[in-house]
Enzyme design. Structure first.
Site, PDB file in Angstrom:
ATOM      1  N   LYS A   5       0.827  -1.206   0.000  1.00 20.08           N
ATOM      2  CA  LYS A   5       0.000   0.000   0.000  1.00 20.08           C
ATOM      3  C   LYS A   5       0.867   1.266   0.000  1.00 20.08           C
ATOM      4  O   LYS A   5       2.073   1.196   0.273  1.00 20.08           O
ATOM      5  CB  LYS A   5      -0.932  -0.048   1.214  1.00 20.08           C
ATOM      6  CG  LYS A   5      -1.925  -1.227   1.171  1.00 20.08           C
ATOM      7  CD  LYS A   5      -2.891  -1.196   2.359  1.00 20.08           C
ATOM      8  CE  LYS A   5      -3.912  -2.329   2.261  1.00 20.08           C
ATOM      9  NZ  LYS A   5      -4.914  -2.278   3.354  1.00 20.08           N
ATOM     10  N   TYR A  31     -12.445  -2.852  -3.619  1.00 19.52           N
ATOM     11  CA  TYR A  31     -12.984  -2.856  -2.250  1.00 19.52           C
ATOM     12  C   TYR A  31     -14.511  -2.797  -2.235  1.00 19.52           C
ATOM     13  O   TYR A  31     -15.093  -2.265  -1.277  1.00 19.52           O
ATOM     14  CB  TYR A  31     -12.405  -1.689  -1.454  1.00 19.52           C
ATOM     15  CG  TYR A  31     -10.984  -1.901  -0.963  1.00 19.52           C
ATOM     16  CD1 TYR A  31     -10.646  -3.017  -0.203  1.00 19.52           C
ATOM     17  CD2 TYR A  31      -9.981  -0.968  -1.216  1.00 19.52           C
ATOM     18  CE1 TYR A  31      -9.347  -3.208   0.274  1.00 19.52           C
ATOM     19  CE2 TYR A  31      -8.684  -1.148  -0.742  1.00 19.52           C
ATOM     20  CZ  TYR A  31      -8.369  -2.271   0.005  1.00 19.52           C
ATOM     21  OH  TYR A  31      -7.093  -2.453   0.487  1.00 19.52           O
ATOM     22  N   HIS A  42      -2.043  -5.397   1.325  1.00 20.66           N
ATOM     23  CA  HIS A  42      -3.279  -6.124   1.025  1.00 20.66           C
ATOM     24  C   HIS A  42      -2.892  -7.501   0.520  1.00 20.66           C
ATOM     25  O   HIS A  42      -1.927  -7.632  -0.233  1.00 20.66           O
ATOM     26  CB  HIS A  42      -4.093  -5.410  -0.060  1.00 20.66           C
ATOM     27  CG  HIS A  42      -5.158  -6.291  -0.644  1.00 20.66           C
ATOM     28  ND1 HIS A  42      -6.372  -6.480  -0.029  1.00 20.66           N
ATOM     29  CD2 HIS A  42      -5.161  -7.110  -1.744  1.00 20.66           C
ATOM     30  CE1 HIS A  42      -7.085  -7.342  -0.740  1.00 20.66           C
ATOM     31  NE2 HIS A  42      -6.370  -7.742  -1.784  1.00 20.66           N
ATOM     32  N   GLU A  47      -9.348 -10.249  -8.201  1.00 15.52           N
ATOM     33  CA  GLU A  47      -8.482  -9.074  -8.036  1.00 15.52           C
ATOM     34  C   GLU A  47      -7.387  -9.027  -9.110  1.00 15.52           C
ATOM     35  O   GLU A  47      -7.066  -7.950  -9.633  1.00 15.52           O
ATOM     36  CB  GLU A  47      -7.886  -9.082  -6.623  1.00 15.52           C
ATOM     37  CG  GLU A  47      -8.968  -8.863  -5.564  1.00 15.52           C
ATOM     38  CD  GLU A  47      -8.527  -9.162  -4.137  1.00 15.52           C
ATOM     39  OE1 GLU A  47      -7.330  -9.455  -3.910  1.00 15.52           O
ATOM     40  OE2 GLU A  47      -9.397  -9.103  -3.241  1.00 15.52           O
TER      41      GLU A  47
HETATM   42  P1  IDP Z   1      -7.769  -7.143   5.280  1.00 16.53           P
HETATM   43  O1  IDP Z   1      -6.971  -6.133   4.477  1.00 16.53           O
HETATM   44  O2  IDP Z   1      -6.970  -7.678   6.433  1.00 16.53           O
HETATM   45  O3  IDP Z   1      -8.389  -8.213   4.426  1.00 16.53           O
HETATM   46  P2  IDP Z   1     -10.437  -5.943   5.449  1.00 16.53           P
HETATM   47  O4  IDP Z   1     -11.386  -6.166   6.581  1.00 16.53           O
HETATM   48  O5  IDP Z   1     -10.739  -6.608   4.144  1.00 16.53           O
HETATM   49  O6  IDP Z   1      -8.975  -6.332   5.973  1.00 16.53           O
HETATM   50  O7  IDP Z   1     -10.358  -4.375   5.238  1.00 16.53           O
HETATM   51  C1  IDP Z   1      -9.743  -3.834   4.089  1.00 16.53           C
HETATM   52  C2  IDP Z   1      -8.859  -2.683   4.516  1.00 16.53           C
HETATM   53  O8  IDP Z   1      -9.682  -1.627   5.045  1.00 16.53           O
HETATM   54  C3  IDP Z   1      -7.878  -3.006   5.647  1.00 16.53           C
HETATM   55  O9  IDP Z   1      -6.697  -3.637   5.196  1.00 16.53           O
HETATM   56  C4  IDP Z   1      -7.625  -1.626   6.220  1.00 16.53           C
HETATM   57  O10 IDP Z   1      -6.708  -0.898   5.379  1.00 16.53           O
HETATM   58  C5  IDP Z   1      -8.999  -0.984   6.119  1.00 16.53           C
HETATM   59  N1  IDP Z   1      -9.798  -1.186   7.344  1.00 16.53           N
HETATM   60  C6  IDP Z   1     -10.382  -2.327   7.743  1.00 16.53           C
HETATM   61  N2  IDP Z   1     -11.057  -2.162   8.900  1.00 16.53           N
HETATM   62  C7  IDP Z   1     -10.907  -0.863   9.231  1.00 16.53           C
HETATM   63  C8  IDP Z   1     -11.385  -0.066  10.332  1.00 16.53           C
HETATM   64  O11 IDP Z   1     -12.080  -0.537  11.231  1.00 16.53           O
HETATM   65  N3  IDP Z   1     -11.011   1.254  10.330  1.00 16.53           N
HETATM   66  C9  IDP Z   1     -10.241   1.792   9.340  1.00 16.53           C
HETATM   67  N4  IDP Z   1      -9.769   1.074   8.292  1.00 16.53           N
HETATM   68  C10 IDP Z   1     -10.089  -0.239   8.229  1.00 16.53           C
HETATM   69 MG    MG Z   2      -9.894  -8.087   2.999  1.00 19.30          MG
END
Ligand code: IDP
Ligand code: MG
Length: 139
Positions: A9, A49, A116, A127
């Site tokens: 990222k 996303y 990611h 993706e």
């Molecule tokens: P992951 O990247 O571990 O799969 P996801 O739940 O898919 O996590 O969320 C995608 C991205 O969104 C995360 O990597 C993070 O950058 C952001 N994110 C997830 N949850 C939160 C939150 O509660 N607050 C702010 N950003 C979040």
């Molecule tokens: Mg995710």
């Protein structure tokens, strides 16, 4: 070969951690099959996303992910590679992520969490098609 999609990222590019992150995948034995440093726009991020479009953090996430270039990777390895990469990344919240993981070692913020990685084989296929449409891998 099982393939997964990884984004170093914008925070990891800005902090000069791309080599460290790619090096961890390589030292684990995984193979870099494709890579490109690219600025991501809102449209592509909205596709990527889509599952988070209604979340309260979506606006911040898109602003962060589009603020400077990201390093896109297709990473390959044996069966289970999608999960192996998720294990190397660590928990979504870097404050909860185990030491020894990328997020556990380098992060403190949940949005700016460095990497990611696809969460399933089907997500990886979806993706990769978004970011590298028609990619042919000769590995
Ligand atoms: P992951 O990247 O571990 O799969 P996801 O739940 O898919 O996590 O969320 C995608 C991205 O969104 C995360 O990597 C993070 O950058 C952001 N994110 C997830 N949850 C939160 C939150 O509660 N607050 C702010 N950003 C979040
Ligand atoms: Mg995710």
């Amino acid at each position: 070969m099982e393939k997964t999609f990884v984004i170093c990222k914008p925070d990891s590019v800005e902090r000069g951690l791309v080599g460290e992150i790619i090096g961890r995948f390589e030292r684990k034995g995984l193979t870099i099959l494709a890579s490109e440093l690219r600025s991501l726009d809102r449209d592509v991020l909205a596709r990527h996303y889509a599952e988070h479009a209604e979340k309260p953090f979506f606006g911040d996430l898109v602003a962060f992910m589009s603020r400077s270039p990201a390093m896109l990777l297709v990473v390959g390895g044996p069966e289970g590679t999608v999960g192996v990469v998720r294990t190397l990344m660590g928990a979504t919240d870097p404050c909860q992520a185990a030491p020894g993981t990328i997020r556990g070692d380098f992060g403190l913020a949940v949005t700016e969490n460095l990497v990611h990685g696809s969460d399933a084989i089907e997500s990886a296929q979806r993706e990769i098609e978004i970011f590298f449409p028609g990619l042919e891998i000769r590995a």
